[in-house]
Design an enzyme around this catalytic site. Structure first.
Site, short mmCIF file in Angstrom:
data_model
loop_
_atom_site.label_atom_id
_atom_site.label_comp_id
_atom_site.label_asym_id
_atom_site.label_seq_id
_atom_site.Cartn_x
_atom_site.Cartn_y
_atom_site.Cartn_z
N GLY A 31 0.80 -1.21 0.00
CA GLY A 31 0.00 0.00 0.00
C GLY A 31 0.84 1.27 0.00
N LEU A 33 0.48 3.65 -2.21
CA LEU A 33 0.90 3.44 -3.59
C LEU A 33 1.51 4.68 -4.22
CD1 LEU A 33 -2.22 1.40 -4.81
CD2 LEU A 33 -0.08 0.54 -3.82
N HIS A 37 4.27 1.58 -8.19
CA HIS A 37 3.24 0.53 -8.10
C HIS A 37 2.31 0.58 -9.31
CE1 HIS A 37 3.99 1.17 -3.61
NE2 HIS A 37 4.25 -0.10 -3.78
N LYS A 149 13.15 -2.39 -8.27
CA LYS A 149 13.66 -1.61 -7.13
C LYS A 149 14.02 -2.57 -5.99
CE LYS A 149 13.38 1.47 -3.58
NZ LYS A 149 12.53 0.74 -2.69
N ASP A 150 13.15 -3.57 -5.75
CA ASP A 150 13.43 -4.61 -4.77
C ASP A 150 14.03 -5.80 -5.52
OD1 ASP A 150 12.25 -3.42 -2.28
OD2 ASP A 150 10.52 -3.34 -3.58
N VAL A 176 11.29 2.67 -11.03
CA VAL A 176 10.79 4.00 -11.40
C VAL A 176 11.41 5.03 -10.45
CG1 VAL A 176 8.73 5.44 -11.73
CG2 VAL A 176 8.62 2.99 -12.21
N LEU A 184 11.61 5.60 -6.38
CA LEU A 184 10.33 5.72 -5.69
C LEU A 184 10.22 4.64 -4.62
CD1 LEU A 184 7.65 6.52 -8.43
CD2 LEU A 184 8.94 8.07 -6.97
N SER A 186 7.69 3.91 -0.81
CA SER A 186 6.73 4.44 0.17
C SER A 186 7.48 5.05 1.35
CB SER A 186 5.81 3.32 0.66
OG SER A 186 5.18 2.71 -0.45
#
Ligand code: PAF
Length: 279
Positions: A31, A33, A37, A149-150, A176, A184, A186
Site C-alpha cells: 500500500g 501506492l 506501483h 527496485k526490490d 521508477v 520511488l 513508500s
C-alpha cells in the site's frame, strides 16, 4: 472495482474468474501506492484479463525494531488510485485473517536470502516468500509483477517459483525514479527535506558507476567506490554497496557476467535501497 477484505471473498472471486478461464494477474503491495506501483499495474493489465492488487503490510517481514507500526498507510487514497488505474479487485486483508494465531509454516529460500538485505534484516525474506506464496494461492494468479527496485526480493521470488514449481509467471518491472533520480519508495515519506536532498547521492553514485561500466570499467572496486564516496560525502550511513552475480547473488570482483550493483543506506532513520542491473 471490488474490495475484498476476507479470505472467503478472494477465494470466491478467484473461483468465479477461473471458471470463466480468465487469466489473473497479481500485483502484491504493502500500500501507500506511488507511480512505481501503478507502473506494475499497467504491466499486469497488459498480460492478463483481470488484475488484483493486494494491499497488506505484512508483519512477518518486519523485524522487532523495524517500522511496522509507522509504515505509511492510506487505504482511501490507494483505493482511488487503483480504481483510476483500472484494477479489477483490491485484496485488503487483516493480519489476523492472513496469519492464524498458531501459524507455523514458512517458506524459506536458503541461498539468495543470505546476503544484502537478508544479512541486515534477518527473517525478512522468510516473511516475504511466505506471504507471496499465500497471495499466489489465494488470488489464483497466473502472472505476478514485481519491481526491480526490490531486486533481491524479485530474484528470490523467481527462485521460489522455480524451486517449488509454482505455476505463476514472475515478471520484473523497471525501477521508477523521481525526476531528480530518487528511486520511488513508500518510505521516502519519512525523509525530511534535508535527508531527501542527501538521499539523492545514492542514485547519483549509481548513475556514475553505470557510466563507468558503460565506459568499459569491470573491476568491482572502482564501481563501488564511486557510490560509496557519493553517499558518504552526503552524510549517509552505508549498510552495503555491493556488486553481485545476478543469478547467485555472490559477490563479484569483476563484472564479467550479468551483475547487480545494489545499495542500502540510511539517511536519518530511514533505510533506502536502490540498484542497477549491469549487463
Ligand atoms: O515489495 C513489497 O511491497 C512486499 O515485500 C510484498 C512483495 C508486497 C510482500 O509483502
Amino acid at each position: 472495482m471490488k474490495i475484498l477484505r476476507s479470505i472467503e471473498e478472494i477465494e470466491s472471486l478467484r473461483s468465479e474468474w477461473q471458471s470463466r478461464n480468465l487469466r489473473i494477474a497479481l500485483v502484491p503491495t504493502m500500500g501507500y501506492l506511488h507511480a512505481g506501483h501503478l507502473s506494475l499495474v499497467h504491466i499486469a493489465k497488459a498480460q492478463s484479463d483481470r488484475v488484483i492488487v493486494s494491499i497488506f503490510v505484512n508483519p512477518a517481514q518486519f523485524g522487532p525494531n523495524e517500522d511496522l507500526d509507522r509504515y505509511p498507510r492510506d487505504f482511501d487514497r490507494d483505493e482511488r488510485l487503483c480504481a483510476e488505474a483500472g484494477v479489477d479487485a483490491v485484496f485488503y486483508p487483516a493480519a489476523t485473517d492472513m496469519y492464524a494465531a498458531d501459524h507455523s509454516t514458512w517458506v524459506l529460500e536458503d541461498s539468495l536470502s543470505q546476503t544484502l538485505c537478508g544479512a541486515s534484516r534477518p527473517g525478512h525474506f522468510r516473511g516475504v516468500t511466505t506471504v507471496v506464496l499465500k497471495l499466489f494461492n489465494l488470488s489464483g494468479c497466473s502472472v505476478a509483477v514485481f519491481g526491480r527496485k526490490d531486486a533481491q526480493q524479485a530474484l528470490i521470488i523467481r527462485r521460489m517459483v522455480r524451486d517449488l514449481n509454482v505455476p505463476v509467471q514472475v515478471v520484473f518491472a523497471p525501477l521508477v525514479r523521481e525526476p531528480d533520480g530518487l528511486a520511488l519508495s513508500s518510505r521516502n515519506k519519512y525523509l525530511s527535506p534535508a535527508e531527501r536532498q542527501g538521499a539523492l547521492s545514492i542514485s547519483r553514485g549509481i548513475f556514475q558507476a553505470e557510466e563507468r561500466y558503460r565506459a568499459g570499467v569491470r573491476e568491482a572496486a572502482p564501481l563501488l567506490a564511486v557510490v560509496q564516496e557519493s553517499i558518504s560525502a552526503a552524510g549517509g550511513k552505508i549498510d552495503y554497496v555491493a556488486l553481485m552475480d545476478q543469478d547467485t547473488l555472490r559477490p563479484l570482483a569483476v563484472a564479467d557476467r550479468p551483475a547487480l550493483l545494489a545499495v542500502a543506506a540510511f539517511f536519518g532513520q530511514t533505510r533506502l535501497i536502490d540498484n542497477v542491473f549491469l549487463e
